[in-house]
Motif scaffolding. Structure first.
Motif, PDB file in Angstrom:
ATOM      1  N   LEU A 149       0.826  -1.208   0.000  1.00 58.26           N
ATOM      2  CA  LEU A 149       0.000   0.000   0.000  1.00 58.26           C
ATOM      3  C   LEU A 149       0.861   1.259   0.000  1.00 58.26           C
ATOM      4  O   LEU A 149       0.462   2.289  -0.560  1.00 58.26           O
ATOM      5  CB  LEU A 149      -0.940  -0.008   1.206  1.00 58.26           C
ATOM      6  CG  LEU A 149      -2.123   0.971   1.126  1.00 58.26           C
ATOM      7  CD1 LEU A 149      -2.939   0.748  -0.134  1.00 58.26           C
ATOM      8  CD2 LEU A 149      -2.996   0.862   2.352  1.00 58.26           C
ATOM      9  N   ASN A 150       2.048   1.211   0.615  1.00 58.43           N
ATOM     10  CA  ASN A 150       2.996   2.325   0.509  1.00 58.43           C
ATOM     11  C   ASN A 150       3.234   2.686  -0.950  1.00 58.43           C
ATOM     12  O   ASN A 150       3.433   3.853  -1.289  1.00 58.43           O
ATOM     13  CB  ASN A 150       4.344   1.958   1.130  1.00 58.43           C
ATOM     14  CG  ASN A 150       4.350   1.963   2.641  1.00 58.43           C
ATOM     15  OD1 ASN A 150       5.149   1.265   3.261  1.00 58.43           O
ATOM     16  ND2 ASN A 150       3.472   2.734   3.269  1.00 58.43           N
ATOM     17  N   CYS A 151       3.241   1.678  -1.809  1.00 61.49           N
ATOM     18  CA  CYS A 151       3.590   1.872  -3.216  1.00 61.49           C
ATOM     19  C   CYS A 151       2.387   1.795  -4.146  1.00 61.49           C
ATOM     20  O   CYS A 151       2.542   1.684  -5.366  1.00 61.49           O
ATOM     21  CB  CYS A 151       4.636   0.831  -3.623  1.00 61.49           C
ATOM     22  SG  CYS A 151       6.142   0.891  -2.630  1.00 61.49           S
ATOM     23  N   GLY A 152       1.174   1.849  -3.588  1.00 59.57           N
ATOM     24  CA  GLY A 152      -0.013   1.857  -4.423  1.00 59.57           C
ATOM     25  C   GLY A 152      -0.337   0.527  -5.070  1.00 59.57           C
ATOM     26  O   GLY A 152      -0.973   0.490  -6.120  1.00 59.57           O
ATOM     27  N   LEU A 153       0.099  -0.577  -4.464  1.00 60.04           N
ATOM     28  CA  LEU A 153      -0.201  -1.910  -4.992  1.00 60.04           C
ATOM     29  C   LEU A 153      -1.286  -2.559  -4.139  1.00 60.04           C
ATOM     30  O   LEU A 153      -1.203  -2.542  -2.906  1.00 60.04           O
ATOM     31  CB  LEU A 153       1.061  -2.784  -4.985  1.00 60.04           C
ATOM     32  CG  LEU A 153       2.256  -2.248  -5.782  1.00 60.04           C
ATOM     33  CD1 LEU A 153       3.453  -3.170  -5.617  1.00 60.04           C
ATOM     34  CD2 LEU A 153       1.901  -2.083  -7.248  1.00 60.04           C
ATOM     35  N   LEU A 154      -2.266  -3.168  -4.791  1.00 63.43           N
ATOM     36  CA  LEU A 154      -3.406  -3.718  -4.059  1.00 63.43           C
ATOM     37  C   LEU A 154      -3.628  -5.216  -4.257  1.00 63.43           C
ATOM     38  O   LEU A 154      -4.305  -5.848  -3.449  1.00 63.43           O
ATOM     39  CB  LEU A 154      -4.696  -2.991  -4.469  1.00 63.43           C
ATOM     40  CG  LEU A 154      -4.808  -1.516  -4.094  1.00 63.43           C
ATOM     41  CD1 LEU A 154      -6.124  -0.957  -4.602  1.00 63.43           C
ATOM     42  CD2 LEU A 154      -4.702  -1.327  -2.598  1.00 63.43           C
ATOM     43  N   VAL A 196      -5.503  -3.719   1.249  1.00 61.49           N
ATOM     44  CA  VAL A 196      -4.804  -4.819   0.588  1.00 61.49           C
ATOM     45  C   VAL A 196      -5.298  -6.154   1.116  1.00 61.49           C
ATOM     46  O   VAL A 196      -5.563  -7.095   0.351  1.00 61.49           O
ATOM     47  CB  VAL A 196      -3.282  -4.697   0.786  1.00 61.49           C
ATOM     48  CG1 VAL A 196      -2.555  -5.904   0.198  1.00 61.49           C
ATOM     49  CG2 VAL A 196      -2.760  -3.410   0.156  1.00 61.49           C
ATOM     50  N   LEU A 197      -5.430  -6.259   2.429  1.00 56.45           N
ATOM     51  CA  LEU A 197      -5.810  -7.535   3.046  1.00 56.45           C
ATOM     52  C   LEU A 197      -7.218  -7.965   2.648  1.00 56.45           C
ATOM     53  O   LEU A 197      -7.474  -9.159   2.439  1.00 56.45           O
ATOM     54  CB  LEU A 197      -5.697  -7.432   4.565  1.00 56.45           C
ATOM     55  CG  LEU A 197      -4.290  -7.162   5.106  1.00 56.45           C
ATOM     56  CD1 LEU A 197      -4.316  -7.092   6.625  1.00 56.45           C
ATOM     57  CD2 LEU A 197      -3.303  -8.222   4.633  1.00 56.45           C
ATOM     58  N   THR A 198      -8.147  -7.024   2.563  1.00 58.46           N
ATOM     59  CA  THR A 198      -9.512  -7.403   2.217  1.00 58.46           C
ATOM     60  C   THR A 198      -9.627  -7.884   0.775  1.00 58.46           C
ATOM     61  O   THR A 198     -10.551  -8.627   0.436  1.00 58.46           O
ATOM     62  CB  THR A 198     -10.479  -6.219   2.432  1.00 58.46           C
ATOM     63  OG1 THR A 198     -10.015  -5.087   1.676  1.00 58.46           O
ATOM     64  CG2 THR A 198     -10.550  -5.843   3.910  1.00 58.46           C
ATOM     65  N   ARG A 199      -8.693  -7.480  -0.072  1.00 59.14           N
ATOM     66  CA  ARG A 199      -8.700  -7.928  -1.470  1.00 59.14           C
ATOM     67  C   ARG A 199      -7.865  -9.193  -1.675  1.00 59.14           C
ATOM     68  O   ARG A 199      -7.894  -9.762  -2.771  1.00 59.14           O
ATOM     69  CB  ARG A 199      -8.137  -6.823  -2.372  1.00 59.14           C
ATOM     70  CG  ARG A 199      -8.966  -5.555  -2.438  1.00 59.14           C
ATOM     71  CD  ARG A 199      -8.363  -4.630  -3.470  1.00 59.14           C
ATOM     72  NE  ARG A 199      -9.088  -3.361  -3.587  1.00 59.14           N
ATOM     73  CZ  ARG A 199      -9.164  -2.657  -4.707  1.00 59.14           C
ATOM     74  NH1 ARG A 199      -8.585  -3.093  -5.807  1.00 59.14           N
ATOM     75  NH2 ARG A 199      -9.821  -1.520  -4.742  1.00 59.14           N
ATOM     76  N   ALA A 200      -7.097  -9.594  -0.695  1.00 61.93           N
ATOM     77  CA  ALA A 200      -6.182 -10.723  -0.857  1.00 61.93           C
ATOM     78  C   ALA A 200      -6.938 -11.997  -1.238  1.00 61.93           C
ATOM     79  O   ALA A 200      -8.035 -12.259  -0.746  1.00 61.93           O
ATOM     80  CB  ALA A 200      -5.387 -10.941   0.422  1.00 61.93           C
ATOM     81  N   ARG A 201      -6.319 -12.781  -2.125  1.00 66.21           N
ATOM     82  CA  ARG A 201      -6.915 -14.047  -2.558  1.00 66.21           C
ATOM     83  C   ARG A 201      -5.944 -15.194  -2.289  1.00 66.21           C
ATOM     84  O   ARG A 201      -4.726 -15.008  -2.356  1.00 66.21           O
ATOM     85  CB  ARG A 201      -7.251 -13.985  -4.048  1.00 66.21           C
ATOM     86  CG  ARG A 201      -8.398 -13.037  -4.382  1.00 66.21           C
ATOM     87  CD  ARG A 201      -8.606 -12.938  -5.885  1.00 66.21           C
ATOM     88  NE  ARG A 201      -7.576 -12.123  -6.519  1.00 66.21           N
ATOM     89  CZ  ARG A 201      -7.400 -12.060  -7.847  1.00 66.21           C
ATOM     90  NH1 ARG A 201      -8.155 -12.798  -8.648  1.00 66.21           N
ATOM     91  NH2 ARG A 201      -6.461 -11.282  -8.350  1.00 66.21           N
ATOM     92  N   VAL A 202      -6.495 -16.352  -2.010  1.00 66.97           N
ATOM     93  CA  VAL A 202      -5.697 -17.534  -1.707  1.00 66.97           C
ATOM     94  C   VAL A 202      -5.855 -18.546  -2.828  1.00 66.97           C
ATOM     95  O   VAL A 202      -6.977 -18.788  -3.311  1.00 66.97           O
ATOM     96  CB  VAL A 202      -6.122 -18.159  -0.361  1.00 66.97           C
ATOM     97  CG1 VAL A 202      -5.304 -19.419  -0.080  1.00 66.97           C
ATOM     98  CG2 VAL A 202      -5.956 -17.151   0.768  1.00 66.97           C
ATOM     99  N   PHE A 203      -4.744 -19.138  -3.250  1.00 71.15           N
ATOM    100  CA  PHE A 203      -4.737 -20.117  -4.340  1.00 71.15           C
ATOM    101  C   PHE A 203      -4.066 -21.405  -3.875  1.00 71.15           C
ATOM    102  O   PHE A 203      -3.167 -21.398  -3.028  1.00 71.15           O
ATOM    103  CB  PHE A 203      -3.991 -19.567  -5.554  1.00 71.15           C
ATOM    104  CG  PHE A 203      -4.639 -18.350  -6.165  1.00 71.15           C
ATOM    105  CD1 PHE A 203      -5.519 -18.474  -7.232  1.00 71.15           C
ATOM    106  CD2 PHE A 203      -4.367 -17.076  -5.661  1.00 71.15           C
ATOM    107  CE1 PHE A 203      -6.115 -17.351  -7.795  1.00 71.15           C
ATOM    108  CE2 PHE A 203      -4.955 -15.953  -6.220  1.00 71.15           C
ATOM    109  CZ  PHE A 203      -5.845 -16.089  -7.294  1.00 71.15           C
TER     110      PHE A 203
END
Length: 260
Positions: free
Chosen positions: A40-45, A71-78
Motif C-alpha cells: 500500500l505504501n507503493c499503491g499496490l493492491l 490490501v488484506l480485504t482484497r487478498a486471494r488464496v490459491f
C-alpha cells in the motif's frame, strides 16, 4: 517514517494497473502483514497467497499491516502457483539464485520499466516471491519470464519478504509518481516576491553605506551583487524577508539609542 494522510487518495492508475504480488507458501502472518503495508505504501493492491503455511485469514496479519486493510480485504488464496498466475502475461521472479535455469536477469529498476511498459499495453503483470526460508523453487522460476535481482552488498544481499516487496514496489511507484525531485517545504509561507526582496536589499545596502561597510567605493557594485546573490540563493519566504526587515529595524534602533 510516519506520513499517512488518509485525506489523500492514490491515483487511479497506481491502484488498478500495478503488478500482482504473489507470495508462495508464506510462513509467518507478520510477514504477510508487513508485505501488505509495503504494497500500500507503493499503491499496490493485488495480493495473492499460495498455500500460506498458517492458513487464511491469519490473526497475526492485521496488526503487522499497520492499517493496510485495503490490501488484506482484497487478498486471494490459491492452491497452486499455476492458478495464481494464470491471468498474467508478464511474470517476474524475485530470487538471488537463478539455479540451473537460463533466464534473463534484470535489476529492480529495469523490472519496474518492463512492468510499466507491459501495463501500458494492457497486459496483466505480477511478481512472485518464495517462502522466507527457502525462496523460489526451480519449478516456480520456470514459469517466470525473467528474474529480478536487487544490486546490493554482495557480501550481505539477502532481504526479508517485506523489504523485497518494498524495493520493487518503490521502483515501480517512482516511475508514475508526480513528485518533484527537489522542493522546499514552505510551512504555509510563500516564496518572497521580487518587490519585497528589492525593498529589503535597498534598505540593507543603504544601512551598509551609512556604516561604512561598502568600502572602497569601487568595490561597492561587486559587494552588492554578492549580497543579493546570497539572499536570492537562499530562496527566502515572505515571512523570512519580514524577519530580516525586523532584524534591520532592531539593529538600527539599537544604534540610534547608543548615539543618544
Amino acid at each position: 517514517m510516519a506520513g499517512t494522510d488518509k485525506s489523500k487518495a492514490a491515483e487511479a492508475d497506481l491502484l488498478e494497473h500495478g503488478p500482482a504480488v504473489i507470495l508462495i507458501e508464506p510462513q509467518l502472518g507478520e510477514n504477510i502483514g508487513m508485505t501488505a503495508r509495503a504494497m500500500l505504501n507503493c499503491g499496490l493492491l493485488d495480493l495473492r497467497l499460495v498455500r500460506p503455511r498458517d492458513g487464511w485469514p491469519n490473526p497475526a496479519v492485521e496488526a503487522a499491516a499497520s492499517g493496510a486493510l485495503e490490501v488484506l480485504t482484497r487478498a486471494r488464496v490459491f492452491a497452486t502457483v499455476a492458478e495464481a498466475v494464470a491471468d498474467l502475461s508478464l511474470l517476474l521472479a524475485t530470487t538471488a539464485r537463478p539455479r540451473e535455469l537460463i533466464k534473463p536477469i534484470v535489476t529492480a529498476r529495469q523490472a519496474a520499466l518492463d512492468l510499466r511498459a507491459a501495463a501500458a499495453e494492457g497486459r496483466a503483470t505480477g511478481l512472485i516471491f518464495g517462502p522466507e526460508r527457502s525462496g523460489l523453487t526451480s519449478d516456480d522460476i520456470a514459469l517466470a519470464d525473467a528474474i529480478v535481482q536487487v544490486p546490493l552488498n554482495p557480501a550481505f544481499s539477502s532481504l526479508n519478504l517485506a523489504q523485497a516487496v518494498l524495493v520493487l514496489g518503490y521502483e515501480w511507484f517512482q516511475l508514475g509518481a508526480q513528485v518533484p525531485a527537489r522542493h522546499v517545504h514552505m510551512a504555509g509561507g510563500q516564496p518572497a516576491g521580487k518587490k519585497e526582496l528589492l525593498h529589503f536589499f535597498e534598505r540593507l545596502e543603504r544601512t551598509l553605506d551609512e556604516t561604512g561597510f561598502m568600502h572602497p567605493p569601487e568595490k561597492r557594485p561587486t559587494m552588492v551583487r554578492n549580497l543579493r546573490t546570497l539572499f536570492t540563493r537562499a530562496e527566502p519566504t515572505d515571512q523570512e524577508v519580514r524577519t530580516l526587515e525586523g532584524v534591520l529595524s532592531a539593529l538600527l534602533g539599537a544604534k540610534l539609542r547608543g548615539r543618544r
